[in-house]
Design a protein around this motif. Sequence first.
Motif, PDB file in Angstrom:
ATOM      1  N   ASN A  52       0.786  -1.233  -0.009  1.00 41.29           N
ATOM      2  CA  ASN A  52      -0.032   0.193   0.088  1.00 41.29           C
ATOM      3  C   ASN A  52       0.827   1.385   0.195  1.00 41.29           C
ATOM      4  O   ASN A  52       2.136   0.957   0.101  1.00 41.29           O
ATOM      5  CB  ASN A  52      -1.114  -0.064   1.325  1.00 41.29           C
ATOM      6  N   THR A  56       3.400  -1.093   3.365  1.00 38.89           N
ATOM      7  CA  THR A  56       2.984  -2.670   4.018  1.00 38.89           C
ATOM      8  C   THR A  56       2.755  -3.543   2.854  1.00 38.89           C
ATOM      9  O   THR A  56       1.964  -3.108   1.982  1.00 38.89           O
ATOM     10  CB  THR A  56       1.740  -2.310   4.995  1.00 38.89           C
ATOM     11  N   PHE A  58       1.009  -6.841   0.996  1.00 37.06           N
ATOM     12  CA  PHE A  58      -0.045  -7.503   1.258  1.00 37.06           C
ATOM     13  C   PHE A  58      -0.260  -8.872   0.082  1.00 37.06           C
ATOM     14  O   PHE A  58       0.427  -8.342  -1.089  1.00 37.06           O
ATOM     15  CB  PHE A  58      -1.275  -6.976   0.881  1.00 37.06           C
ATOM     16  N   GLU A  90     -14.513  -8.208   1.909  1.00 34.68           N
ATOM     17  CA  GLU A  90     -13.625  -9.267   1.506  1.00 34.68           C
ATOM     18  C   GLU A  90     -14.637 -10.010   0.485  1.00 34.68           C
ATOM     19  O   GLU A  90     -14.161 -10.447  -0.477  1.00 34.68           O
ATOM     20  CB  GLU A  90     -13.166 -10.104   2.665  1.00 34.68           C
ATOM     21  N   GLY A 123      -7.761  -5.680  -0.125  1.00 36.61           N
ATOM     22  CA  GLY A 123      -8.870  -5.759   0.634  1.00 36.61           C
ATOM     23  C   GLY A 123     -10.256  -6.544   0.224  1.00 36.61           C
ATOM     24  O   GLY A 123     -11.201  -6.812   0.921  1.00 36.61           O
ATOM     25  N   ASN A 126      -9.305 -10.971   0.225  1.00 37.52           N
ATOM     26  CA  ASN A 126      -8.271 -10.901   1.168  1.00 37.52           C
ATOM     27  C   ASN A 126      -8.629 -10.093   2.508  1.00 37.52           C
ATOM     28  O   ASN A 126      -9.035  -8.968   2.438  1.00 37.52           O
ATOM     29  CB  ASN A 126      -6.796 -10.301   0.467  1.00 37.52           C
ATOM     30  N   THR A 128      -8.206  -7.893   4.837  1.00 33.45           N
ATOM     31  CA  THR A 128      -7.833  -6.537   5.323  1.00 33.45           C
ATOM     32  C   THR A 128      -9.077  -5.399   4.721  1.00 33.45           C
ATOM     33  O   THR A 128      -9.640  -5.723   3.916  1.00 33.45           O
ATOM     34  CB  THR A 128      -6.533  -6.132   4.903  1.00 33.45           C
ATOM     35  N   HIS A 130     -10.765  -2.838   2.604  1.00 32.76           N
ATOM     36  CA  HIS A 130     -10.424  -2.276   1.248  1.00 32.76           C
ATOM     37  C   HIS A 130     -10.258  -0.789   1.241  1.00 32.76           C
ATOM     38  O   HIS A 130     -11.040  -0.225   1.916  1.00 32.76           O
ATOM     39  CB  HIS A 130     -11.681  -2.756   0.151  1.00 32.76           C
ATOM     40  N   LEU A 228      -9.736   2.291   8.508  1.00 29.05           N
ATOM     41  CA  LEU A 228      -8.207   2.210   7.958  1.00 29.05           C
ATOM     42  C   LEU A 228      -7.540   3.245   8.764  1.00 29.05           C
ATOM     43  O   LEU A 228      -6.426   2.848   9.178  1.00 29.05           O
ATOM     44  CB  LEU A 228      -7.975   2.415   6.229  1.00 29.05           C
TER      45      LEU A 228
END
Length: 374
Positions: A52, A56, A58, A90, A123, A126, A128, A130, A228
Amino acid sequence: MRHLLAAALLAILTAFSLPAAAQQARYLISADPMTDTPPGVQAWRVQYWTINGSGTRFAVTGIVAAPREAIPPRPRRVIAWTHGAWGVAEKCAPSISPNFFNATAGIDAVRSGYVVVAPDYIGLGNPTMHPMLVGPDTANAVLDAVRAAREIPGAAAGNSFAVWGESQGGHAALWTAISARSYAPDLRLVATAAAAPPTDLAANLREGSDKNARALLLSFTLHSWSTLYGFSMDGVANRTNQGIIHRLAQNNCVSFDKKPKLGTILGILTIVRATKNKDIAKIEPFGSFARANSVDAARVPGPLLIAQSSKDTIVAPAVTRKFAKAVCRRGTGIRWIDMSGDHGASARDSAVETIAWIGARFDGQSPPNDCRRI
């Protein structure tokens, strides 16, 4: 045996001593062949690495599709298809939808010989949140998907690509164009096409004439950003309505072929009333974040195509036209396609012209410029 053990130990130590960039040179994690594809199309459900805007890492998902034919002597041309709003949960990932191929206008390009790379973004598919309409995060996911596709031998994807998106994906396409040169210098962007793209985010969330759709999209965005980044929604709605915003985003995916449930309808109507006189441009920190993730006309490179319906009730035509004029004032020509259909058909209605325009850019032809008539 001692030699084998020594070699293995050396390999392990070398791997740990490599710079992070070298260790992450491979983007593809997995590529599982799909069996339920349209005639003449082969496809893989993929998982790949991206980062991102904060760096980070992903593992994210998507689909890569290519012609079902012999691998050509030269790498295939690539189109990154950036999808419109499917939701922020997700479970809303396009790649896991049984309706993916019917709902994805970009797949039409496979019949013209392209590899189509369709990322889910971070996101979706997966675990986390979005980052809804967060430009850098989305652009990274798109560019890394193109990189990952090159690692599938059967796809035969090259380094040259165009990006084409619809609605939220139009915003993603424009941000991908902005980020491509700095984030992915190993790729060559040849063209950018955006159908009904949100550009000025606060204006788009304020001026769409379909108030119900606007309330749902606002709920997706507020839920994403508050989750977030810890943004407080106290300036937008009371605690009860904040709960409704979160539940709308957590429980609903966009579907044009199904009627919403009663609870969803009632929730949307509540948020319509609660946000009737609210403008997130004037509510911090949402206003500043919306401006930071709007599309800066000065940063979008050409060649550029924009398709917009004059009857769009979700992405206000006036906002798109204002953006296009700003791009033109900066000296970047635009191919402008006027349409009269509804928002959900924006990419499909302009697909034939868009794919032909992209092909001409790959062929090196000079792009047309419609700035005088925008």
